[in-house]
Design an enzyme around this catalytic site. Structure first.
Site, mmCIF file in Angstrom:
data_model
loop_
_atom_site.group_PDB
_atom_site.id
_atom_site.type_symbol
_atom_site.label_atom_id
_atom_site.label_comp_id
_atom_site.label_asym_id
_atom_site.label_seq_id
_atom_site.Cartn_x
_atom_site.Cartn_y
_atom_site.Cartn_z
ATOM 1 N N CYS A 150 -0.964 1.732 16.275
ATOM 2 C CA CYS A 150 -0.157 0.534 16.572
ATOM 3 C C CYS A 150 -0.007 0.464 18.274
ATOM 4 O O CYS A 150 0.109 1.638 18.768
ATOM 5 C CB CYS A 150 1.208 0.621 16.102
ATOM 6 S SG CYS A 150 1.513 1.017 14.358
ATOM 7 N N GLY A 263 -12.530 7.233 4.925
ATOM 8 C CA GLY A 263 -13.296 6.348 5.503
ATOM 9 C C GLY A 263 -14.499 6.278 4.840
ATOM 10 O O GLY A 263 -15.372 7.362 4.834
HETATM 11 C C1 LIG Z 1 -7.024 -4.297 3.787
HETATM 12 C C2 LIG Z 1 -6.605 -2.841 4.474
HETATM 13 C C3 LIG Z 1 -5.183 -2.685 4.895
HETATM 14 C C4 LIG Z 1 -4.899 -1.444 5.534
HETATM 15 N N1 LIG Z 1 -3.544 -1.181 5.793
HETATM 16 C C5 LIG Z 1 -3.124 -0.053 6.501
HETATM 17 C C6 LIG Z 1 -1.815 0.416 6.811
HETATM 18 O O1 LIG Z 1 -1.114 -0.560 6.595
HETATM 19 N N2 LIG Z 1 -1.713 1.559 7.141
HETATM 20 C C7 LIG Z 1 -2.718 2.487 7.550
HETATM 21 O O2 LIG Z 1 -2.221 3.498 8.245
HETATM 22 N N3 LIG Z 1 -3.891 2.198 7.465
HETATM 23 C C8 LIG Z 1 -4.116 0.915 6.747
HETATM 24 N N4 LIG Z 1 -5.495 0.606 6.625
HETATM 25 C C9 LIG Z 1 -6.496 1.608 6.871
HETATM 26 C C10 LIG Z 1 -6.922 2.589 5.634
HETATM 27 O O3 LIG Z 1 -5.874 3.159 4.999
HETATM 28 C C11 LIG Z 1 -8.067 3.482 6.141
HETATM 29 O O4 LIG Z 1 -7.628 4.375 7.216
HETATM 30 C C12 LIG Z 1 -9.351 2.831 6.477
HETATM 31 O O5 LIG Z 1 -9.501 1.856 5.741
HETATM 32 C C13 LIG Z 1 -10.706 3.723 6.411
HETATM 33 O O6 LIG Z 1 -10.863 4.287 5.183
HETATM 34 P P1 LIG Z 1 -11.722 3.326 3.927
HETATM 35 O O7 LIG Z 1 -13.103 3.106 4.696
HETATM 36 O O8 LIG Z 1 -11.758 4.237 2.752
HETATM 37 O O9 LIG Z 1 -10.899 2.009 3.605
HETATM 38 C C14 LIG Z 1 -5.844 -0.511 5.871
HETATM 39 C C15 LIG Z 1 -7.235 -0.773 5.447
HETATM 40 C C16 LIG Z 1 -7.590 -1.884 4.643
HETATM 41 C C17 LIG Z 1 -8.952 -2.238 4.392
#
Ligand SMILES: Cc1cc2nc3c(=O)[nH]c(=O)nc-3n(C[C@H](O)[C@H](O)[C@H](O)COP(=O)(O)O)c2cc1C
Length: 322
Positions: A150, A263
């Site tokens: 943030c 990720g």
């Molecule tokens: C729609 C969406 C909302 C997300 N909201 C948050 C959040 O509120 N807090 C956070 O720490 N990460 C948030 N993330 C990040 C994910 O937790 C993760 O770190 C990131 O998407 C990488 O993992 P992935 O490729 O498996 O999605 C969000 C990701 C997506 C796609």
């Protein structure tokens, strides 16, 4: 041989290493009809902020090659609504519940964590060696994941997570206020993740999780404007996996505390890449959008791989890379 899948994160023992990532799984109940929630090692909640946040203007999601871009803007009902409406149901979960905390200033992070500590009550330590899922008295929050991606409003809007000094300070201030597992979630949008991971460890974190999304942009060449209303967004999905695995590899060599990798995990082999890179646990995010049962399938695949390879403890995978 039944492999041992439990993983220790500070005071918390997860029944298995596979969790669902913050922001991609709501608070768990949203997926109840589709997913065996009891099979999950951990549920990382959507971000909790002090005040309710409607999130950013739409469009705030766009598909990209091998992934997606989002600018949801941490939409959530705020800490009071979380305590009133979400916490009671979270107390009934078998999986560990990790509350994802976000804020625009140090005071805001502290206020959210203090309110959650007050609402959940003191941390009840499970009997020695037992995973939290075996504990009958549950408080609804078993740990915190601190989203340091943030922007800090007091420091010119630069993300907390890009500055080791701020990461250590914030972690130490949060550490002083909780005995629950404290996980600092790092951003990959830095030149080198190692000093940031070390700063979280120095501040007293029990683990670091990584990676959050990478900054990206998609432009509509017919309408001559960015597709997302906010312009840029966070890239996730298979496209970011090699970046995440490299970050897990670097962080695991920089700190002694556990690394939680995420990720782009879509299947067990993807999760195994993170574990071999040095991570002790993993999270599935965008993969859930493609197949809601991805996390369950990842766990089955890790178990089958361990049986095949004769690996007894999942935590041992972190030391197997040639
Ligand atoms: C729609 C969406 C909302 C997300 N909201 C948050 C959040 O509120 N807090 C956070 O720490 N990460 C948030 N993330 C990040 C994910 O937790 C993760 O770190 C990131 O998407 C990488 O993992 P992935 O490729 O498996 O999605 C969000 C990701 C997506 C796609």
């Amino acid at each position: 041989m039944q492999p041992t899948l439990s993983v220790q994160i500070g005071p918390l023992i997860l029944e298995n290493p596979v969790g669902v990532a913050s922001g991609t799984f709501g608070y768990g109940s949203e997926y109840e009809a589709l997913v065996e929630l009891n099979a999950l090692g951990a549920i990382y909640t959507k971000a909790v902020t002090l005040a309710p946040r409607p999130g950013n203007a739409i469009p705030r999601i766009v598909e990209t090659p091998a992934g997606m871009l989002n600018s949801i803007g941490l939409a959530n009902p705020g800490v009071e609504a979380f305590v009133e409406h979400k916490l009671p149901e979270l107390k009934t979960r078998r999986a560990a519940v990790i509350a994802n905390v976000a804020g625009a200033s140090e005071e805001e992070y502290l206020a959210v964590l203090e309110r959650l500590e007050e609402a959940a009550g003191p941390w009840i330590s499970p009997p020695e060696g037992l995973p939290i899922s075996a504990c009958s008295a549950r408080t609804g929050i078993d740990g915190y994941e601190i989203n340091v991606s943030c922007p800090n409003v007091r420091h010119g809007g630069l993300a907390f997570g890009t500055d080791p000094i701020q990461v250590e300070r914030l972690t130490a201030a949060l550490r002083a206020r909780t005995r629950r597992a404290l996980i600092v979630k790092l951003t990959p949008n830095v030149a080198d993740i190692a000093p940031i991971a070390r700063a979280a460890e120095a501040g007293g974190a029990d683990a670091v999780s990584l990676i959050n999304t990478l900054v990206g942009m998609v432009i509509d060449v017919r309408r001559l404007r960015p597709v997302l209303a906010m312009g840029t967004g966070g890239l996730s999905g298979p496209a970011v996996r090699p970046v995440g695995v490299a970050c897990a590899y670097k962080a695991a060599r920089a700190v002694r505390i556990p690394v939680i990798g995420l990720g782009g995990i879509m299947c067990a082999d993807d999760a195994l890449q993170y574990l071999l890179a040095g991570a002790r646990a993993v999270q599935v995010g965008t993969g859930t959008f493609v197949n809601p049962r991805t996390a369950e399938e990842v766990l089955c695949g890790i178990r089958a791989w361990m049986e095949r390879e004769g690996v007894e403890r999942v935590e041992a995978i972190a030391k197997m890379l040639a």
